[in-house]
Design a protein around this motif. Structure first.
Motif, PDB file in Angstrom:
ATOM      1  N   ILE A   1       5.184  -2.763  -1.060  1.00 46.82           N
ATOM      2  CA  ILE A   1       4.962  -1.607  -0.190  1.00 46.82           C
ATOM      3  C   ILE A   1       3.464  -1.339  -0.053  1.00 46.82           C
ATOM      4  O   ILE A   1       2.964  -1.046   1.043  1.00 46.82           O
ATOM      5  CB  ILE A   1       5.709  -0.376  -0.728  1.00 46.82           C
ATOM      6  CG1 ILE A   1       7.227  -0.598  -0.645  1.00 46.82           C
ATOM      7  CG2 ILE A   1       5.318   0.887   0.041  1.00 46.82           C
ATOM      8  CD1 ILE A   1       8.049   0.426  -1.409  1.00 46.82           C
TER       9      ILE A   1
ATOM     10  N   ALA B   1       1.985  -3.745   2.379  1.00 44.78           N
ATOM     11  CA  ALA B   1       2.373  -3.449   3.754  1.00 44.78           C
ATOM     12  C   ALA B   1       1.558  -2.315   4.362  1.00 44.78           C
ATOM     13  O   ALA B   1       1.333  -2.273   5.581  1.00 44.78           O
ATOM     14  CB  ALA B   1       3.856  -3.101   3.810  1.00 44.78           C
ATOM     15  N   HIS B   2       1.102  -1.396   3.515  1.00 46.69           N
ATOM     16  CA  HIS B   2       0.346  -0.238   3.997  1.00 46.69           C
ATOM     17  C   HIS B   2      -1.156  -0.384   3.767  1.00 46.69           C
ATOM     18  O   HIS B   2      -1.906   0.556   4.081  1.00 46.69           O
ATOM     19  CB  HIS B   2       0.835   1.036   3.298  1.00 46.69           C
ATOM     20  CG  HIS B   2       2.181   1.508   3.749  1.00 46.69           C
ATOM     21  ND1 HIS B   2       2.349   2.351   4.827  1.00 46.69           N
ATOM     22  CD2 HIS B   2       3.428   1.241   3.266  1.00 46.69           C
ATOM     23  CE1 HIS B   2       3.644   2.605   4.987  1.00 46.69           C
ATOM     24  NE2 HIS B   2       4.321   1.947   4.048  1.00 46.69           N
ATOM     25  N   ASP B   3      -1.578  -1.523   3.206  1.00 43.53           N
ATOM     26  CA  ASP B   3      -2.982  -1.687   2.827  1.00 43.53           C
ATOM     27  C   ASP B   3      -3.433  -0.519   1.948  1.00 43.53           C
ATOM     28  O   ASP B   3      -4.485   0.097   2.153  1.00 43.53           O
ATOM     29  CB  ASP B   3      -3.878  -1.794   4.063  1.00 43.53           C
ATOM     30  CG  ASP B   3      -5.299  -2.263   3.725  1.00 43.53           C
ATOM     31  OD1 ASP B   3      -5.467  -2.907   2.669  1.00 43.53           O
ATOM     32  OD2 ASP B   3      -6.226  -1.968   4.498  1.00 43.53           O
ATOM     33  N   ALA B   4      -2.593  -0.215   0.958  1.00 48.19           N
ATOM     34  CA  ALA B   4      -2.819   0.911   0.059  1.00 48.19           C
ATOM     35  C   ALA B   4      -2.817   0.411  -1.380  1.00 48.19           C
ATOM     36  O   ALA B   4      -2.397  -0.713  -1.671  1.00 48.19           O
ATOM     37  CB  ALA B   4      -1.720   1.954   0.249  1.00 48.19           C
TER      38      ALA B   4
ATOM     39  N   VAL C   1       0.893   4.481  -3.443  1.00 53.81           N
ATOM     40  CA  VAL C   1       2.299   4.352  -3.056  1.00 53.81           C
ATOM     41  C   VAL C   1       3.187   5.219  -3.941  1.00 53.81           C
ATOM     42  O   VAL C   1       4.061   5.951  -3.449  1.00 53.81           O
ATOM     43  CB  VAL C   1       2.733   2.877  -3.115  1.00 53.81           C
ATOM     44  CG1 VAL C   1       4.261   2.747  -3.031  1.00 53.81           C
ATOM     45  CG2 VAL C   1       2.083   2.085  -1.991  1.00 53.81           C
TER      46      VAL C   1
ATOM     47  N   LEU D   1      -0.590   9.136   3.098  1.00 56.83           N
ATOM     48  CA  LEU D   1       0.258   7.948   3.184  1.00 56.83           C
ATOM     49  C   LEU D   1       1.718   8.358   3.372  1.00 56.83           C
ATOM     50  O   LEU D   1       2.266   9.097   2.551  1.00 56.83           O
ATOM     51  CB  LEU D   1       0.112   7.099   1.921  1.00 56.83           C
ATOM     52  CG  LEU D   1       1.008   5.861   1.796  1.00 56.83           C
ATOM     53  CD1 LEU D   1       0.774   4.900   2.954  1.00 56.83           C
ATOM     54  CD2 LEU D   1       0.779   5.178   0.454  1.00 56.83           C
ATOM     55  N   LYS D   2       2.333   7.891   4.426  1.00 52.12           N
ATOM     56  CA  LYS D   2       3.726   8.223   4.708  1.00 52.12           C
ATOM     57  C   LYS D   2       4.600   6.987   4.514  1.00 52.12           C
ATOM     58  O   LYS D   2       4.349   5.941   5.101  1.00 52.12           O
ATOM     59  CB  LYS D   2       3.873   8.744   6.135  1.00 52.12           C
ATOM     60  CG  LYS D   2       2.983   9.937   6.459  1.00 52.12           C
ATOM     61  CD  LYS D   2       3.228  11.109   5.528  1.00 52.12           C
ATOM     62  CE  LYS D   2       2.299  12.276   5.867  1.00 52.12           C
ATOM     63  NZ  LYS D   2       2.408  13.368   4.871  1.00 52.12           N
ATOM     64  N   LEU D   3       5.629   7.107   3.696  1.00 55.92           N
ATOM     65  CA  LEU D   3       6.546   6.015   3.417  1.00 55.92           C
ATOM     66  C   LEU D   3       7.814   6.166   4.256  1.00 55.92           C
ATOM     67  O   LEU D   3       8.233   7.282   4.571  1.00 55.92           O
ATOM     68  CB  LEU D   3       6.914   5.997   1.930  1.00 55.92           C
ATOM     69  CG  LEU D   3       5.753   5.912   0.931  1.00 55.92           C
ATOM     70  CD1 LEU D   3       6.300   5.928  -0.489  1.00 55.92           C
ATOM     71  CD2 LEU D   3       4.901   4.681   1.172  1.00 55.92           C
ATOM     72  N   SER D   4       8.439   5.044   4.545  1.00 59.37           N
ATOM     73  CA  SER D   4       9.719   5.085   5.254  1.00 59.37           C
ATOM     74  C   SER D   4      10.837   5.449   4.282  1.00 59.37           C
ATOM     75  O   SER D   4      10.673   5.386   3.052  1.00 59.37           O
ATOM     76  CB  SER D   4      10.012   3.720   5.880  1.00 59.37           C
ATOM     77  OG  SER D   4      10.309   2.770   4.863  1.00 59.37           O
TER      78      SER D   4
ATOM     79  N   GLU E   1      11.553   2.567   2.035  1.00 58.79           N
ATOM     80  CA  GLU E   1      10.536   2.395   0.990  1.00 58.79           C
ATOM     81  C   GLU E   1      10.717   3.414  -0.127  1.00 58.79           C
ATOM     82  O   GLU E   1      10.606   3.080  -1.316  1.00 58.79           O
ATOM     83  CB  GLU E   1       9.144   2.516   1.615  1.00 58.79           C
ATOM     84  CG  GLU E   1       8.783   1.324   2.493  1.00 58.79           C
ATOM     85  CD  GLU E   1       7.528   1.539   3.305  1.00 58.79           C
ATOM     86  OE1 GLU E   1       6.875   0.533   3.653  1.00 58.79           O
ATOM     87  OE2 GLU E   1       7.194   2.705   3.614  1.00 58.79           O
TER      88      GLU E   1
END
Length: 273
Positions: free
Chosen positions: A200, A203-206, A211, A242-245, A248
């Protein structure tokens, strides 16, 4: 920065900064770094022995007092003299009032947490504390408290991270109107290396910490990461954007393993003195 409204109408920044295990001599600098990064919620405790450093940082920044939310906690060995202990913490912090004051551990073997709570209720009524709460209280401790006192805790702060979520306790707190606050939110680093978290993050470059913190925020937890590294302090704060689906969030929730890191509140009896 998102805020939550506690059960008495007081608002609290959802992402805070903890100073557990920050050495007293490093606390002022560390807290100043956190405030510069954007944090406006600082969590300390008498047992950490760094309240004075927190207070020095607050005084040095020039940020208006009403713009900073300060939490501190009652030591286990002082449950029999909560009012005196509170005043000592308030003076160490150099503040006229404390935003949130918590009973740090229930220590059921002492049988004093109800007495301590009643003293804290008086401080709350006198407006020396904006909100009162508990920490490390399990379900039966909450039941005892609610059966014996007038004020429902605003917050229960306890160990909560992806591999140890205490879902039943969290659900009970929320059903009672008690906000859930997570300490050791990253599992002291142990929850950052799983495949779900690392994929994850990629995918978010975080960062993996961002996360996990975003997972906490999405679940409605108040969360207080701690770091003495200025770069990591800023990185952690950025988790607020940062917003997760839903998928996720579910993938991280599935990391539950029931592995407690800290002491068991059912039997913990150290004094913190």
């Amino acid at each position: 920065m998102s805020e939550l409204t506690l059960n008495n109408g007081v608002t609290i920044p959802q992402l805070g900064f903890g100073v557990f295990q920050v050495p007293p001599e490093e606390t002022q600098r560390t807290v100043e770094d956190a405030l510069e990064a954007g944090y406006r919620h600082i969590d300390t405790a008498a047992a950490y022995r760094n309240e004075a450093g927190v207070g020095a940082a607050l005084a040095a920044t020039g940020i208006a007092r009403e713009d900073i939310f300060v939490t501190t906690k009652l030591r286990n060995g002082e449950q029999g003299r909560a009012q005196e202990a509170f005043q000592n913490s308030r003076k160490a912090l150099g503040l006229d009032f404390i935003d949130l004051y918590l009973i740090h551990w229930p220590v059921p073997s002492q049988g004093l947490f109800v007495q301590a709570w009643k003293e804290m209720e008086r401080l709350y009524e006198n407006k020396e504390i904006r909100a009162i709460g508990v920490s490390n209280f399990l379900s039966d401790h909450l039941d005892t408290l609610l059966q014996s006192t007038e004020t429902v805790p605003a917050v229960n702060q306890f160990e909560l991270h992806p591999s140890y979520q205490q879902a039943d306790l969290a659900a009970k707190c929320r059903s009672l109107g008690i906000a859930v606050e997570a300490y050791s939110p990253l599992g002291q680093g142990g929850d950052l290396n799983g495949n779900a978290v690392t994929s994850i993050a990629a995918a978010h470059d975080a960062t993996t910490a961002q996360v996990v913190l975003a997972w906490h925020l999405a679940n409605g937890n108040i969360v207080i990461p701690k770091s003495a590294n200025p770069g990591r302090i800023r990185e952690n704060f950025a988790a607020s954007s940062l917003k997760l689906s839903g998928d996720e969030i579910s993938a991280i929730t599935a990391l539950e393993s029931g592995a407690r890191i800290g002491s068991d509140p059912a039997v913990a009896s150290f004094t913190q003195m």
